[in-house]
Design a protein around this motif. Structure first.
Motif, PDB file in Angstrom:
ATOM      1  N   ASP A 163       0.618  -1.212  -0.153  1.00 45.23           N
ATOM      2  CA  ASP A 163      -0.256  -0.309   0.003  1.00 45.23           C
ATOM      3  C   ASP A 163       0.662   1.463   0.126  1.00 45.23           C
ATOM      4  N   LEU A 164      -0.130   2.218  -0.202  1.00 44.73           N
ATOM      5  CA  LEU A 164       0.839   3.513   0.085  1.00 44.73           C
ATOM      6  C   LEU A 164       1.114   4.165   1.261  1.00 44.73           C
ATOM      7  N   PRO A 165       1.773   4.286   2.147  1.00 42.26           N
ATOM      8  CA  PRO A 165       2.453   4.721   3.066  1.00 42.26           C
ATOM      9  C   PRO A 165       1.525   5.543   3.390  1.00 42.26           C
ATOM     10  N   ASP A 166       0.909   5.619   5.307  1.00 41.92           N
ATOM     11  CA  ASP A 166       0.372   6.915   5.301  1.00 41.92           C
ATOM     12  C   ASP A 166       0.705   7.877   5.576  1.00 41.92           C
ATOM     13  N   GLY A 167      -0.124   9.260   5.201  1.00 43.16           N
ATOM     14  CA  GLY A 167      -0.193  10.763   5.016  1.00 43.16           C
ATOM     15  C   GLY A 167       0.821  11.028   3.659  1.00 43.16           C
ATOM     16  N   LEU A 168       0.482  10.130   2.547  1.00 43.08           N
ATOM     17  CA  LEU A 168       1.827  10.497   1.524  1.00 43.08           C
ATOM     18  C   LEU A 168       0.714  11.773   1.097  1.00 43.08           C
ATOM     19  N   ASP A 169       0.100  12.649   0.255  1.00 40.86           N
ATOM     20  CA  ASP A 169       0.247  13.416  -0.397  1.00 40.86           C
ATOM     21  C   ASP A 169       0.656  13.945  -1.561  1.00 40.86           C
ATOM     22  N   ARG A 212      -8.260   5.189  -1.394  1.00 40.99           N
ATOM     23  CA  ARG A 212      -9.134   6.149  -0.964  1.00 40.99           C
ATOM     24  C   ARG A 212      -8.461   7.059  -2.012  1.00 40.99           C
ATOM     25  N   LEU A 213      -7.731   7.137  -2.343  1.00 41.34           N
ATOM     26  CA  LEU A 213      -6.968   7.720  -4.075  1.00 41.34           C
ATOM     27  C   LEU A 213      -7.310   7.208  -5.160  1.00 41.34           C
ATOM     28  N   MET A 214      -7.578   6.858  -5.202  1.00 41.31           N
ATOM     29  CA  MET A 214      -8.340   6.225  -6.429  1.00 41.31           C
ATOM     30  C   MET A 214      -9.465   6.900  -6.625  1.00 41.31           C
ATOM     31  N   ALA A 215     -10.482   6.804  -5.299  1.00 44.34           N
ATOM     32  CA  ALA A 215     -11.907   7.043  -5.538  1.00 44.34           C
ATOM     33  C   ALA A 215     -11.781   8.627  -4.959  1.00 44.34           C
ATOM     34  N   ASP A 216     -10.665   9.147  -4.502  1.00 47.80           N
ATOM     35  CA  ASP A 216     -11.328  10.413  -4.120  1.00 47.80           C
ATOM     36  C   ASP A 216     -11.478  11.587  -5.195  1.00 47.80           C
ATOM     37  N   PRO A 217     -12.778  12.339  -5.338  1.00 48.34           N
ATOM     38  CA  PRO A 217     -12.934  12.909  -6.623  1.00 48.34           C
ATOM     39  C   PRO A 217     -12.686  14.102  -6.721  1.00 48.34           C
TER      40      PRO A 217
END
Length: 206
Positions: A9-15, A65-70
């Protein structure tokens, strides 16, 4: 270029910002048979994040979460396949999206060469190597060459998108391109439902 490898997974908090380039690697190109193995992403800052997914659980809440983030635009090249793979294996619909292959077909009507290698060479001045395209992405360990190949497919999509946006605006095709991007997740869902043929075509393959 920095390639950051992540297990599972991607790390927590990665923006990764408001626009993120995305690509995937699979064991083949057949939906339903060939599993999704790797997802690579870039914020367009010269760095790439390569995630080797845990199969078959696909327990990757940050990536999902990122892939579905509108609020985050996902930039693909031939997004139809990647979006279908993400929905099939991760269980999320990817929106909003931008596809540089669709944009290229609408903007670069002077050529029939719309593969990433050709588009990157013309619009970004980058000569991409495809040597690792058909390698074993399900391997227990990914080689340095595989990681570098995966990264190269996302590192330049922001620059390519910028050039294509200019061309689409110049040719008055930005609105129709956006309509195509908006429909793309539905097109991927049609593929998943077995409707690979063009449902708008006059003839139909049973």
């Amino acid at each position: 270029m920095t390639v950051q490898f992540h297990e599972g997974d991607l790390p927590d908090g990665l923006d990764l910002g408001p626009e993120v380039a995305v690509d995937s690697e699979t064991m083949g190109l057949r939906l339903g048979r060939d599993p999704l193995c790797v997802v690579q992403l870039s914020a367009g800052d010269g760095d790439a994040h390569v995630v080797r997914l845990n199969r078959p659980a696909y327990d990757c809440p940050n990536l999902k979460r990122l892939m579905a983030d509108p609020g985050v635009l996902k930039i693909f090249h031939f997004g139809r396949f990647d979006i279908a793979m993400v929905e099939l294996h991760l269980g999320v619909e990817t929106r909003p999206v931008y596809c540089t292959k669709i944009a290229s077909k609408l903007a670069r009507t002077y050529t029939d060469r719309h593969g990433l290698k050709d588009v990157a060479r013309e619009l970004a001045g980058i000569d991409l190597s495809k040597a690792q395209q058909s390698s074993d992405w399900g391997a227990a360990e990914l080689s340095t060459a595989q990681l570098e190949y995966a990264a190269s497919d996302v590192l330049h999509l922001h620059a390519i998108k910028h050039r294509l946006d200019e061309m689409l605006a110049r040719e008055g095709r930005a609105a129709i391109a956006q309509a195509c991007f908006d429909f793309l997740p539905t097109r991927a869902r049609l593929d998943l439902a077995g409707f690979e043929d063009d449902v708008f075509a006059h003839t139909w393959t049973k």
